[in-house]
Motif scaffolding. Structure first.
Motif, short mmCIF file in Angstrom:
data_model
loop_
_atom_site.label_atom_id
_atom_site.label_comp_id
_atom_site.label_asym_id
_atom_site.label_seq_id
_atom_site.Cartn_x
_atom_site.Cartn_y
_atom_site.Cartn_z
N LEU A 63 0.83 -1.20 0.00
CA LEU A 63 0.00 0.00 0.00
C LEU A 63 0.87 1.25 0.00
CD1 LEU A 63 -2.50 -1.09 2.80
CD2 LEU A 63 -2.98 -1.04 0.33
N ARG A 64 0.33 2.35 -0.52
CA ARG A 64 1.08 3.60 -0.40
C ARG A 64 1.37 3.87 1.08
NH1 ARG A 64 -1.42 9.11 -2.10
NH2 ARG A 64 -1.89 8.01 -4.03
N GLY A 65 2.57 4.34 1.35
CA GLY A 65 2.95 4.60 2.73
C GLY A 65 3.54 3.42 3.45
N TYR A 66 3.58 2.25 2.81
CA TYR A 66 4.06 1.03 3.45
C TYR A 66 5.11 0.36 2.57
CZ TYR A 66 0.03 1.12 6.68
OH TYR A 66 -0.90 1.47 7.64
N LYS A 71 5.93 6.97 -0.24
CA LYS A 71 5.37 7.44 1.03
C LYS A 71 5.22 8.97 0.96
CE LYS A 71 7.80 3.64 3.26
NZ LYS A 71 8.25 3.11 1.96
N PRO A 72 4.23 9.45 0.22
CA PRO A 72 4.09 10.90 0.08
C PRO A 72 3.76 11.57 1.40
CG PRO A 72 2.16 9.78 -0.79
CD PRO A 72 3.18 8.71 -0.50
N ALA A 73 4.17 12.80 1.54
CA ALA A 73 3.84 13.56 2.74
C ALA A 73 2.34 13.78 2.81
CB ALA A 73 4.58 14.90 2.73
N ALA A 74 1.80 13.74 4.01
CA ALA A 74 0.35 13.90 4.21
C ALA A 74 0.01 15.38 4.23
CB ALA A 74 -0.09 13.20 5.48
N SER A 76 -2.54 16.73 2.97
CA SER A 76 -3.98 16.87 3.19
C SER A 76 -4.52 15.51 3.60
CB SER A 76 -4.69 17.35 1.92
OG SER A 76 -4.75 16.30 0.96
N GLU A 77 -5.74 15.49 4.10
CA GLU A 77 -6.37 14.21 4.48
C GLU A 77 -6.52 13.28 3.30
OE1 GLU A 77 -9.33 14.02 8.09
OE2 GLU A 77 -10.02 15.54 6.66
N ASP A 78 -6.67 13.85 2.11
CA ASP A 78 -6.90 13.03 0.92
C ASP A 78 -5.74 12.10 0.60
OD1 ASP A 78 -9.48 14.01 0.22
OD2 ASP A 78 -8.56 15.82 -0.59
N VAL A 79 -4.53 12.48 0.98
CA VAL A 79 -3.34 11.73 0.57
C VAL A 79 -3.41 10.28 1.04
CG1 VAL A 79 -0.83 11.56 0.74
CG2 VAL A 79 -1.91 13.80 0.45
N TYR A 80 -3.91 10.06 2.26
CA TYR A 80 -4.02 8.70 2.79
C TYR A 80 -5.47 8.29 3.04
CZ TYR A 80 0.98 8.40 2.91
OH TYR A 80 2.29 8.36 2.53
N ALA A 81 -6.40 8.97 2.40
CA ALA A 81 -7.79 8.51 2.44
C ALA A 81 -7.88 7.15 1.78
CB ALA A 81 -8.69 9.51 1.71
N LYS A 82 -8.76 6.31 2.28
CA LYS A 82 -8.92 5.00 1.65
C LYS A 82 -9.44 5.15 0.22
CE LYS A 82 -7.26 3.80 5.27
NZ LYS A 82 -7.04 5.23 5.49
N ARG A 83 -10.12 6.22 -0.07
CA ARG A 83 -10.55 6.48 -1.45
C ARG A 83 -9.35 6.64 -2.37
NH1 ARG A 83 -15.54 10.02 -1.85
NH2 ARG A 83 -16.44 7.92 -1.94
N THR A 84 -8.34 7.36 -1.91
CA THR A 84 -7.13 7.54 -2.70
C THR A 84 -6.36 6.24 -2.82
OG1 THR A 84 -7.00 9.82 -1.92
CG2 THR A 84 -5.01 8.89 -2.90
N MET A 85 -6.26 5.52 -1.72
CA MET A 85 -5.53 4.25 -1.73
C MET A 85 -6.24 3.21 -2.60
SD MET A 85 -4.44 4.34 2.31
CE MET A 85 -3.18 3.06 2.35
N ALA A 86 -7.57 3.26 -2.64
CA ALA A 86 -8.32 2.38 -3.54
C ALA A 86 -8.05 2.75 -5.00
CB ALA A 86 -9.81 2.48 -3.24
N ALA A 87 -7.96 4.05 -5.27
CA ALA A 87 -7.63 4.48 -6.64
C ALA A 87 -6.24 4.01 -7.04
CB ALA A 87 -7.73 6.00 -6.73
N ASP A 88 -5.31 3.95 -6.09
CA ASP A 88 -3.99 3.38 -6.35
C ASP A 88 -4.12 1.96 -6.90
OD1 ASP A 88 -2.37 5.50 -5.46
OD2 ASP A 88 -2.20 4.69 -3.42
N VAL A 89 -4.93 1.16 -6.23
CA VAL A 89 -5.06 -0.26 -6.57
C VAL A 89 -5.66 -0.42 -7.96
CG1 VAL A 89 -6.13 -2.44 -5.91
CG2 VAL A 89 -5.23 -0.92 -4.15
N VAL A 90 -6.68 0.37 -8.26
CA VAL A 90 -7.30 0.31 -9.58
C VAL A 90 -6.30 0.70 -10.66
CG1 VAL A 90 -9.10 1.34 -11.04
CG2 VAL A 90 -9.62 0.68 -8.68
N ALA A 91 -5.51 1.75 -10.41
CA ALA A 91 -4.52 2.19 -11.39
C ALA A 91 -3.42 1.15 -11.57
CB ALA A 91 -3.91 3.53 -10.93
N LEU A 92 -2.98 0.54 -10.47
CA LEU A 92 -1.94 -0.49 -10.54
C LEU A 92 -2.41 -1.66 -11.38
CD1 LEU A 92 0.77 -1.76 -9.29
CD2 LEU A 92 -0.78 -2.82 -7.65
N ALA A 93 -3.63 -2.14 -11.13
CA ALA A 93 -4.15 -3.27 -11.89
C ALA A 93 -4.29 -2.91 -13.37
CB ALA A 93 -5.50 -3.71 -11.32
#
Length: 292
Positions: A63-66, A71-74, A76-93
């Protein structure tokens, strides 16, 4: 030396917002993405991934941050929102050529998977959840003395500064305490794997705290908005968890049924790190899910 899943390829691919994710990819067939939990990396899937790779393309990102992911700086809240992290997974796939895939998450990864299922129902074909309830429900069921089991949730929900300083000052003791307390079978996490988890976590204190802090803020807002809108998970969902309902005094199956009408809810005798403690059981549950 960073450990990974034997026999898998190791890649770096784009997630959302310019972030790059590290992932182990192996096998062939229909795609399954496996998301790790805390305080771990994709390595937690090593046994399950090998069992699934005979019939599926198995994708195990950090996961981003792990781990080895960015590990982008936080800022804003959006950086580690689960919505953003879910978008990571979709983009990766998508970068691997998969526009639709099954998704299974453990712990923090399960919260990302839950959000992906709500935000991307056209992309997530099947959803597996290991040992959590949704963020909104998690805060609702933690109360009184029983909430002490989740003390880290409250610590990392505090404003930036103090949690990061406290955890970084004794990172191995902090992260190691969860590996000790939550394991039903400590031998399932051998010394070299434990060392890798502690090394990776100590190097990611600010981003791990930011991930947890988001779950006391923006993630709650997103879950509440979906609850108010009557949103549900449209795909088949399998949940495997310890009997937290009995321990904390709530009906875990009913909590999940409200979000997932097509639900298979299972209890396990394994500890929290069930993919490592009971890989045959967890791989079997995932294979059953994929046939639904």
């Amino acid at each position: 030396m960073t450990l990974s899943i034997p026999g898998f390829d190791h890649v770096r691919l784009p997630g959302a917002d310019g972030v790059e994710l590290a992932a182990a990819v192996g096998g062939s067939g229909s795609p399954v993405v496996l998301l790790h939990g805390f305080p771990e990396t994709h390595l937690m899937w090593r046994h399950v991934a090998e069992r699934l790779a005979g019939e599926h393309t198995v994708i195990c990102p950090d996961l981003r941050g792990y781990g080895a992911s960015d590990k982008p700086a936080a800022t804003s809240e959006d950086v580690y929102a689960k919505r953003t992290m879910a978008a990571d997974v979709v983009a990766l796939a998508a970068a691997l050529g998969h526009e639709r895939f099954a998704l299974v998450g453990h712990d923090r990864g399960a919260l990302v998977a839950f959000r992906a299922g709500l935000d991307h129902p056209e992309t997530v074909s099947h959803l597996g959840i290991l040992d959590v309830v949704p963020t909104l429900d998690m805060w609702n069921v933690l109360h009184g003395v029983s909430a002490a089991v989740g003390y880290h949730l409250f610590l990392m929900a505090q404003p930036p500064g103090l949690p990061e300083t406290m955890i970084a000052a004794s990172a191995d003791a902090f992260f190691g305490s969860f590996l000790d307390a939550w394991a039903g079978d400590p031998a399932a996490i051998p010394a070299e794997v434990r060392a890798e988890y502690l090394r990776a976590s100590a190097a990611a204190v600010p981003s791990i705290v930011a991930d947890y802090r988001a779950s006391a803020g923006i993630d709650l807002q997103h879950d509440q908005a979906d609850l108010d809108a009557g949103s549900q998970l449209a795909m088949p969902v399998t949940v495997v968890q310890q009997d937290w309902g009995a321990q904390l005094g709530y009906d875990a199956a009913a909590v999940w049924k409200a979000w997932a009408p097509n639900l298979d809810h299972r209890l396990t005798n394994a500890g929290h790190f069930m993919a490592e403690e009971a890989p045959d059981e967890i791989a079997g549950a995932i294979q059953d899910l994929l046939t639904r």
